[in-house]
Design an enzyme around this catalytic site. Structure first.
Site, short mmCIF file in Angstrom:
data_model
loop_
_atom_site.label_atom_id
_atom_site.label_comp_id
_atom_site.label_asym_id
_atom_site.label_seq_id
_atom_site.Cartn_x
_atom_site.Cartn_y
_atom_site.Cartn_z
N HIS A 375 40.04 93.22 20.94
CA HIS A 375 40.08 94.34 21.86
C HIS A 375 40.28 95.66 21.14
O HIS A 375 39.76 96.70 21.55
CB HIS A 375 41.22 94.14 22.87
CG HIS A 375 40.91 93.10 23.87
ND1 HIS A 375 41.84 92.27 24.42
CD2 HIS A 375 39.73 92.75 24.42
CE1 HIS A 375 41.26 91.46 25.28
NE2 HIS A 375 39.98 91.72 25.28
N ARG A 482 30.70 84.69 28.29
CA ARG A 482 31.64 83.60 27.97
C ARG A 482 32.84 83.71 28.92
O ARG A 482 33.54 84.72 28.91
CB ARG A 482 32.11 83.73 26.52
CG ARG A 482 31.02 83.48 25.47
CD ARG A 482 31.58 83.73 24.08
NE ARG A 482 30.73 83.17 23.02
CZ ARG A 482 30.03 83.91 22.17
NH1 ARG A 482 30.06 85.22 22.26
NH2 ARG A 482 29.31 83.34 21.23
N ARG A 518 28.15 81.64 31.72
CA ARG A 518 28.27 80.31 31.12
C ARG A 518 29.51 79.61 31.66
O ARG A 518 30.58 80.20 31.70
CB ARG A 518 28.38 80.42 29.60
CG ARG A 518 28.52 79.07 28.94
CD ARG A 518 28.46 79.13 27.44
NE ARG A 518 29.71 79.59 26.86
CZ ARG A 518 29.90 79.74 25.57
NH1 ARG A 518 28.91 79.48 24.71
NH2 ARG A 518 31.05 80.14 25.09
N GLU A 617 22.16 73.34 22.22
CA GLU A 617 23.08 73.50 21.08
C GLU A 617 23.23 72.20 20.30
O GLU A 617 23.91 72.16 19.28
CB GLU A 617 24.48 73.90 21.56
CG GLU A 617 24.49 75.02 22.56
CD GLU A 617 25.90 75.51 22.85
OE1 GLU A 617 26.39 76.35 22.09
OE2 GLU A 617 26.50 75.05 23.84
N ASN A 640 24.52 78.92 16.92
CA ASN A 640 25.77 78.72 16.16
C ASN A 640 26.13 77.23 16.15
O ASN A 640 26.42 76.65 15.11
CB ASN A 640 26.93 79.48 16.81
CG ASN A 640 26.65 80.96 16.96
OD1 ASN A 640 25.78 81.49 16.27
ND2 ASN A 640 27.36 81.62 17.85
N ARG A 651 31.26 74.63 11.58
CA ARG A 651 30.92 76.05 11.44
C ARG A 651 32.09 76.90 10.95
O ARG A 651 31.92 78.07 10.62
CB ARG A 651 30.33 76.59 12.75
CG ARG A 651 31.29 76.70 13.89
CD ARG A 651 30.53 76.86 15.22
NE ARG A 651 30.81 78.13 15.87
CZ ARG A 651 30.45 78.45 17.11
NH1 ARG A 651 29.74 77.59 17.83
NH2 ARG A 651 30.73 79.59 17.62
N CYS A 688 20.87 82.92 21.83
CA CYS A 688 22.07 83.73 22.04
C CYS A 688 23.12 83.51 20.95
O CYS A 688 24.25 83.97 21.07
CB CYS A 688 22.67 83.49 23.42
SG CYS A 688 23.23 81.80 23.66
#
Ligand code: PEP
Ligand code: MG
Length: 770
Positions: A375, A482, A518, A617, A640, A651, A688
């Site tokens: 943030h 998300r 999502r 994915e 990803n 990852r 994405c």
């Protein structure tokens, strides 16, 4: 001892000595004598670890016999000093000579000192020495004093590391330790570009305690009194946060100010408060209880797989730091004070820090921790302060006053660069300012190739405040929203109404543009305590994401109902993560129909005619894409995870990071298969994952048949410019060749022509400097 004033005076003097000194020995001698004098102790000594000898060596002392300097040595496994070093934890011992780890060195005549306080010097998470004070009488130290020692130890650690580094840089490692500034060599460090732009100026270093380890367990027989203190501190914290929120609202607007709602939510969180009370009930102070609960929260967030969620640890730390400060009666304003003009170098900036930064004084920011979705970074973007994050060694290398260039476009931080580098950056700064204005001003232009192939450019978001960037950078919609955050920021499941309100704000904020929401993507290392995730040997291959949702049907349907209700207020798609088999798609469809019927029968206004899509994915989903595509309205490739699962590379595991390469032809072939399936079913196909934001990938993804790219909104102008430079026909040719390649190096060679062209035009960096 020792009022807050004495402590500040001591810190101030130490900072000045460090700033002015040119000689390591004189500096540390000065520091130990100042600490002894101001803290009214009988001894202050500094021990440093000599790696070659595996010994802690006494390098400075005030109070012990000075002939002991350089002579007293101990293994890390010996003595109280060794214990502090080994455990990396402060230690206070009374009647020290009776302690089982006490070791007596005749030359020091230490047996007469009753109280021992040792604080570790830590650099890059490893101990490098110990700062020790001793007293003739038995003495107790309170948390405030321990905090002060801890801060001093941090400053001394910085001096030691700098001196070592300089010794290596200037004399090939054997010369005397020197702090002389004129010999500071230039250095370039690489981190994550977080806020674009270029900033230059002198380094202003602000160190913040990392883990509250100076807070020790203190017993109390007044739990009710401690609970009252805690309530008062949270109340005061709430007032402070509300004041900050107002300030940000005035300066930056409603959206940015909402970041502080999350902080208020955390303060009010029942689970947090209850845990603190439970620990207080065991007979400890509120301060220690807050530290313990906070430590648990921080650890679980920091260990998370998802960078976005990992970055939420900063919010928790921000709130925790505030409560701890209020509980320990430290100075009123806990935020970073920035009096001079320059580049802020710090471990981490929290949203509260960012909100109080003076944009006139802070030209740029470099941090050793933190990710680019925190943030604070979001606020720094609103403030337009260039920022590079995640350079681990930053605080060890930079000294106050070093000349710094922050390149928020490439992620480089230059320390004391040569004159020609400075000149080049000054020129670049002028050009860059024009360039950004030009790119952003192109936001109304379509993202089409020279020969007319259109790509949809969408934004990845997680917070309502991301909406602002969506507009600013010209996103055509939200390609990935998300939704995990509201679930993780609470101690119980958010209700359907709560979720509805959040989704509705996002959908309304998108002003009629498509928002792909999502569904819950948790599990793996993103456990939510109240959902009772099982302990698994392979959590990434286990009960996570849609697999969990299809079993916990109530949780899934509650979210689906909330989304369908929000769908009345705009254009919504539901996107399902981690699908691996076709049966899951069927199950999802069934649950959606049930959710729609439930809303209908309870007469709740909603729109069940939402688009439904899945993320690709997992390799099995890519290989079944032909079948899957017929059942859904869109596909979106999460590269990803697709990379992780195809190459069997975690990852987040640094040991195997070199194998995590999405450009491997295996991945390209899966993208190609998926894109073909989407084309045949006549549905949109998006990417994405992170690669969507990399201009080098743009021609390849277009050539592979991708019709939509979803990324951090700030990357959209660069990607759009790249698209407008290339020809679809050339992309197709390059992709055909890439699909036949054996290695990612071969693919890169195939792309090199695009790379040169795009870099020259789009990736605005001073290539001649690298
Ligand atoms: C992905 O896996 O590429 C993706 C976009 O999802 P996340 O990074 O949230 O796992
Ligand atoms: Mg994913």
């Amino acid at each position: 001892m020792s009022s807050v004033k004495v402590q500040l005076n001591l810190l101030d003097r130490i900072t000045r000595v460090i700033g002015e000194s040119h000689d390591f020995k004189a500096t540390v001698n000065n520091i130990v004598s100042m600490v002894k004098e101001e803290m009214a102790t009988d001894v202050c000594s500094l021990y440093l670890y000599d790696e070659e000898k595996n010994r802690l060596v006494l390098v400075a002392t005030e109070g012990l016999d000075s002939t002991a300097i350089g002579k007293v040595e101990m293994k890390p496994s010996e003595g109280l000093t060794g214990l502090v070093f080994e455990t990396m934890t402060p230690l206070v011992v009374q009647d020290a000579h009776e302690h089982f780890r006490f070791r007596y060195f005749p030359v020091t005549r230490e047996e007469k000192f009753k109280t021992f306080l040792g604080v570790p010097l830590i650099s890059r998470k490893s101990p490098i020495g110990v700062l020790v004070v001793q007293d003739l009488d038995n003495r107790t130290y309170n948390t405030q004093e321990l905090l002060l020692f801890n801060t001093i130890a941090g400053q001394v650690a910085g001096v030691v590391v700098n001196a070592r580094l300089l010794r290596e840089l200037t004399t090939g490692s054997q010369g005397a330790l020197s702090l002389a500034k004129p010999e500071r060599s230039s250095l370039v460090l690489h981190g994550t570009p977080a806020t674009p732009g270029i900033a230059m100026g002198p380094a202003v270093i602000m160190e913040i305690n990392e883990d509250f380890h100076y807070i020790v367990e203190e017993r109390t027989d007044d739990p009710e009194g401690q609970k009252k203190r805690f309530r008062e501190a949270t109340e005061a914290g709430r007032n402070e946060i509300e004041a900050l929120r107002e300030r940000v609202q005035e300066q930056l607007g409603e959206e940015d100010a909402k970041i502080f709602n999350i902080h208020l939510m955390m303060l009010e969180d029942q689970g947090f408060n209850q845990k603190v009370f439970e620990i207080i009930d065991t007979g400890t102070t509120a301060l220690y209880a807050v530290k313990s609960v906070l430590g648990g929260y921080l650890r679980s967030f920091q260990d998370m797989d998802d960078q976005y969620l990992r970055d939420r640890a900063v919010d928790i730390e921000d709130v925790g730091r505030r409560v701890i400060r209020l509980l320990s009666d430290q100075s009123k304003d806990g935020s970073l004070h920035f009096h001079e003009e320059g580049v802020l170098i710090t471990r981490l900036i929290t949203p509260s820090d960012a909100a109080t930064l003076s944009t006139e004084k802070v030209q740029g920011v470099g941090t050793s921790a933190g990710g680019h979705t925190s943030h604070a970074i979001i606020l720094s973007r609103s403030l337009g302060i260039p920022c590079v994050v995640g350079i681990e060694e930053l605080l060890e290398v930079v000294q106050p006053g070093d000349y710094i260039i922050v390149d928020g476009n490439t992620g480089n931080i230059f320390i004391n660069p040569d004159e020609h580098v400075v000149k080049e950056y000054k020129r670049l700064l002028e050009d860059y300012t024009k360039h950004v204005v030009e790119l952003v001003s192109e936001k109304e232009l379509p993202a089409v190739t020279l020969d007319g192939y259109k790509v949809n450019l969408m934004a990845n978001v997680g917070l309502l405040s991301d909406l602002k960037f969506m507009d600013y950078y010209g996103a055509e919609g939200i390609g990935l929203y998300r939704t995990e955050l509201p679930f993780m920021a609470r101690s119980i499941l958010p209700t359907e109404d709560e979720q509805y309100r959040i989704y509705r704000s996002m959908v309304e904020g998108a002003k009629g543009k498509l928002v792909k929401i999502r569904t819950l993507d948790v599990g793996g290392d993103k456990a939510i305590s109240y959902l009772n995730f099982p302990v698994e040997d392979n959590p990434f291959l286990g009960w996570r994401s849609i697999r969990m949702c299809l079993e916990k049907v109530d949780i899934f349907k509650t979210q689906i109902r909330a989304i369908m209700r929000a769908a009345r207020h705009g254009q919504v798609g539901i996107m399902i993560p981690m699908v691996s088999i076709l049966e899951e798609v069927m199950g999802i469809r069934r649950l959606m129909e049930e959710s729609g019927r439930e809303l209908m029968s309870s007469k709740v206004p909603h729109n069940s005619a939402v688009q439904v899509g899945i993320m690709i994915e997992v390799p099995s989903a890519a290989l079944l894409a032909g079948k899957m595509a017929r059942e859904v309205d869109f596909l979106s490739i999460g590269t990803n995870d697709l990379t992780q699962y195809t190459l069997a590379v975690d990852r987040n595991n640094k040991r195997v990071a070199h194998l995590y390469d999405p450009m491997n032809p295996a991945i390209l072939n899966l993208i190609s298969v998926t894109a073909r399936a989407a084309r045949e079913a006549d549905i949109p196909i998006a990417v994405c994952g992170e690669i969507a934001a990399d201009p080098l990938w743009t021609p390849l993804l277009i050539g592979l048949g991708i019709t939509e790219l979803s990324m951090n909104a700030s990357s959209i102008p660069l990607i759009k410019r790249s698209i407008r430079l290339i020809r679809h026909e050339d992309c197709l040719r390059a992709a055909r060749r890439a699909l036949k390649a054996g290695t990612s190096a071969d693919v890169r060679r195939i792309l090199s022509r695009f790379e040169k062209m795009i870099q020259a035009e789009v990736v605005f960096q001073p290539t001649e400097l690298h």
